[in-house]
Design an enzyme around this catalytic site. Structure first.
Site, PDB file in Angstrom:
ATOM      1  N   GLN A  87       0.143  -7.138  -3.960  1.00 21.01           N
ATOM      2  CA  GLN A  87       0.262  -8.284  -4.269  1.00 21.01           C
ATOM      3  C   GLN A  87       0.354  -9.486  -2.671  1.00 21.01           C
ATOM      4  OE1 GLN A  87       3.857  -7.016  -6.662  1.00 21.01           O
ATOM      5  NE2 GLN A  87       3.428  -9.005  -7.911  1.00 21.01           N
ATOM      6  N   ASP A  90      -1.606 -10.732   3.342  1.00 27.64           N
ATOM      7  CA  ASP A  90      -1.537 -10.270   4.678  1.00 27.64           C
ATOM      8  C   ASP A  90      -2.697  -8.800   4.431  1.00 27.64           C
ATOM      9  OD1 ASP A  90      -0.055  -6.975   4.529  1.00 27.64           O
ATOM     10  OD2 ASP A  90       1.395  -8.053   3.936  1.00 27.64           O
ATOM     11  N   HIS A 105      -4.457 -11.621  -4.987  1.00 29.37           N
ATOM     12  CA  HIS A 105      -3.989 -12.581  -4.731  1.00 29.37           C
ATOM     13  C   HIS A 105      -4.387 -13.094  -3.391  1.00 29.37           C
ATOM     14  CE1 HIS A 105       0.289 -11.948  -6.462  1.00 29.37           C
ATOM     15  NE2 HIS A 105      -0.393 -12.211  -8.011  1.00 29.37           N
ATOM     16  N   CYS A 113     -15.190 -21.284   0.394  1.00 33.94           N
ATOM     17  CA  CYS A 113     -15.961 -22.768   0.144  1.00 33.94           C
ATOM     18  C   CYS A 113     -15.288 -22.600  -0.975  1.00 33.94           C
ATOM     19  CB  CYS A 113     -17.454 -22.955   0.394  1.00 33.94           C
ATOM     20  SG  CYS A 113     -17.775 -23.990  -0.281  1.00 33.94           S
ATOM     21  N   ASN A 197      11.405   0.713  -4.134  1.00 33.75           N
ATOM     22  CA  ASN A 197      12.740  -0.910  -3.736  1.00 33.75           C
ATOM     23  C   ASN A 197      13.704  -0.489  -2.890  1.00 33.75           C
ATOM     24  OD1 ASN A 197      10.620  -2.777  -4.216  1.00 33.75           O
ATOM     25  ND2 ASN A 197      10.852  -2.745  -6.395  1.00 33.75           N
TER      26      ASN A 197
END
Length: 232
Positions: A87, A90, A105, A113, A197
């Protein structure tokens, strides 16, 4: 054995990239409606480019951490299908050595363009005055998925998830769909599901195993365990 890894902002936090939702993160400094929607770009392209240029500078000065390198090592030692879905905008996974990476993403390092669809490596600075080298239109933007736009590669990602034997959900809040739904899709499709996590995500109930801790510390340990306990 088919492996699918999904990563979110938490995996890059230890590289100095603040997660958007944390205190001090991007969305505490800017209103998303002002910097990350097509409407925002139409209203004030200079501000959107200013924020995007900042994100690009941060990406280029950050370094991959141990979690990025561990996932790249897992891929290099795996003989079956391996897909890393991120997601994040970077490029730390690629710089750590990961090869089969899909950016749901988009990437801050790519320019687009919006008139003809041509893409190219983003320069250090982009502005509303930039022109596309193909169609010469003045419609250049970062190749990011803004709020209100469709994520990339969803059909390919869902197909890989349905075929996965092992699905790992790393550094994601589980609050943003459709990415958050992949954990449940993997579980329903028969994969072993693992969440890594700092805190349990919104979809942790769909994980067969939940491992809590900083990604840079626990991901390498999980990778080593996976390598030694499975026929890769």
């Amino acid at each position: 054995m088919n492996i699918v890894i999904l990563t979110g902002a938490g995996i890059s936090a230890e590289s100095g990239l603040e997660t958007f939702r944390d205190q001090g993160g991007l969305w505490s400094q800017y209103d998303v409606e002002d910097v990350a929607t097509p409407q925002a770009y139409a209203r004030n392209p200079a501000l959107v480019h200013e924020v995007s240029n900042l994100l690009r500078r941060i990406n280029r000065t950050a370094n991959p951490n141990a979690a990025h390198f561990a996932l790249a090592d897992l891929e290099s030692r795996h003989d079956g299908n391996f897909l890393l879905v991120t997601q994040n905008i970077d490029t730390l996974h690629q710089r750590a050595g990961s090869r089969n990476v899909l950016h749901m993403h988009g990437s801050i390092e790519v320019a687009l363009c919006s008139d003809c669809g041509h893409t190219w490596p983003a320069p250090d600075e982009m502005s509303e005055d930039d022109c596309c080298m193909v169609c010469r239109k003045n419609q250049c933007r970062p190749d990011l998925v803004w709020f209100g736009e469709n994520v990339r590669f969803l059909d390919e990602i869902e197909a890989a998830t349905e075929a996965a034997d092992l699905f790992a959900f790393i550094g994601s809040s589980g609050e943003v769909y459709p990415a958050a739904g992949l954990m449940e899709l993997a579980q329903e499709s028969g994969a072993k599901t693992v969440e890594i996590n700092l805190h349990p995500s919104a979809v942790a109930s769909a994980a067969d195993e939940v491992i809590l801790g900083p990604a840079g510390h626990v991901v390498p340990k999980w990778v080593e365990k996976t390598i030694h306990s499975a026929v890769l």
